[in-house]
Design a protein around this motif. Sequence first.
Motif, PDB file in Angstrom:
ATOM      1  N   LEU A  51     -19.129 -10.912  40.032  1.00 22.95           N
ATOM      2  CA  LEU A  51     -20.000 -10.253  39.059  1.00 22.95           C
ATOM      3  C   LEU A  51     -19.196  -9.331  38.147  1.00 22.95           C
ATOM      4  O   LEU A  51     -19.377  -9.343  36.932  1.00 22.95           O
ATOM      5  CB  LEU A  51     -21.086  -9.456  39.786  1.00 22.95           C
ATOM      6  N   TYR A  52     -18.286  -8.544  38.705  1.00 17.71           N
ATOM      7  CA  TYR A  52     -17.449  -7.653  37.898  1.00 17.71           C
ATOM      8  C   TYR A  52     -16.596  -8.454  36.921  1.00 17.71           C
ATOM      9  O   TYR A  52     -16.463  -8.081  35.757  1.00 17.71           O
ATOM     10  CB  TYR A  52     -16.557  -6.788  38.793  1.00 17.71           C
ATOM     11  N   SER A  53     -16.053  -9.549  37.386  1.00 14.47           N
ATOM     12  CA  SER A  53     -15.231 -10.398  36.522  1.00 14.47           C
ATOM     13  C   SER A  53     -16.061 -10.951  35.379  1.00 14.47           C
ATOM     14  O   SER A  53     -15.614 -11.014  34.234  1.00 14.47           O
ATOM     15  CB  SER A  53     -14.615 -11.531  37.335  1.00 14.47           C
ATOM     16  N   HIS A  54     -17.281 -11.353  35.675  1.00 13.86           N
ATOM     17  CA  HIS A  54     -18.161 -11.894  34.636  1.00 13.86           C
ATOM     18  C   HIS A  54     -18.518 -10.824  33.610  1.00 13.86           C
ATOM     19  O   HIS A  54     -18.503 -11.063  32.410  1.00 13.86           O
ATOM     20  CB  HIS A  54     -19.437 -12.459  35.263  1.00 13.86           C
ATOM     21  N   ILE A  55     -18.824  -9.621  34.085  1.00  9.17           N
ATOM     22  CA  ILE A  55     -19.199  -8.534  33.178  1.00  9.17           C
ATOM     23  C   ILE A  55     -18.023  -8.117  32.304  1.00  9.17           C
ATOM     24  O   ILE A  55     -18.170  -7.882  31.119  1.00  9.17           O
ATOM     25  CB  ILE A  55     -19.740  -7.333  33.982  1.00  9.17           C
ATOM     26  N   SER A  56     -16.830  -8.038  32.881  1.00  8.13           N
ATOM     27  CA  SER A  56     -15.683  -7.530  32.130  1.00  8.13           C
ATOM     28  C   SER A  56     -15.122  -8.547  31.146  1.00  8.13           C
ATOM     29  O   SER A  56     -14.330  -8.195  30.305  1.00  8.13           O
ATOM     30  CB  SER A  56     -14.585  -7.069  33.088  1.00  8.13           C
TER      31      SER A  56
ATOM     32  N   GLY B 137     -19.469  -9.410  44.533  1.00  6.22           N
ATOM     33  CA  GLY B 137     -19.205  -8.245  43.690  1.00  6.22           C
ATOM     34  C   GLY B 137     -18.033  -8.465  42.754  1.00  6.22           C
ATOM     35  O   GLY B 137     -18.085  -8.113  41.584  1.00  6.22           O
ATOM     36  N   ILE B 138     -16.974  -9.060  43.273  1.00  4.41           N
ATOM     37  CA  ILE B 138     -15.796  -9.335  42.441  1.00  4.41           C
ATOM     38  C   ILE B 138     -16.141 -10.348  41.353  1.00  4.41           C
ATOM     39  O   ILE B 138     -15.739 -10.200  40.196  1.00  4.41           O
ATOM     40  CB  ILE B 138     -14.623  -9.821  43.312  1.00  4.41           C
TER      41      ILE B 138
ATOM     42  N   ASN C 299     -16.479  -3.756  26.448  1.00  6.11           N
ATOM     43  CA  ASN C 299     -16.046  -5.098  26.860  1.00  6.11           C
ATOM     44  C   ASN C 299     -14.918  -5.644  26.012  1.00  6.11           C
ATOM     45  O   ASN C 299     -14.707  -6.848  25.961  1.00  6.11           O
ATOM     46  CB  ASN C 299     -17.211  -6.093  26.854  1.00  6.11           C
TER      47      ASN C 299
END
Length: 124
Positions: A25-30, A22-23, A113
């Motif tokens: 994925l969140y890092s990739h999205i942000s 989850g972390i 973003n």
Amino acid sequence: MKKNDIILLASLIVAALAAFGGITLYSHISTREPQAVVFLDGEEQGRYPLAEDATVEIRQKNGSYNILQIDGGKAEISEASCPDKVCVNHRPVDGQGESLICLPNKMVVEIVNGEDRGIDAGTR
């Protein structure tokens, strides 16, 4: 080790892997590149990366229009058919959550973003 100990250990490992995923994925999205998202009357009309210079004409069915100018990583409304031209006089935007709004034409441009500036308000 007992059966319940193995189940507990396996559950903790699965939870740790899920948290790590989850972390990540969140890092990739942000960290994706910032985009200007155009909404007309509440419906998304298009997404335009701030990394690419562009001029986009946003036209309504009733003939009203706005011209979105993306230049140097910033978005601004360079021309509009609205009578007050508040959107044209607004400073260019490039940060996460910043927006350009033209109420008469029911148009919103929101930056997603982008870099979070960490400030609550700005004055001009």
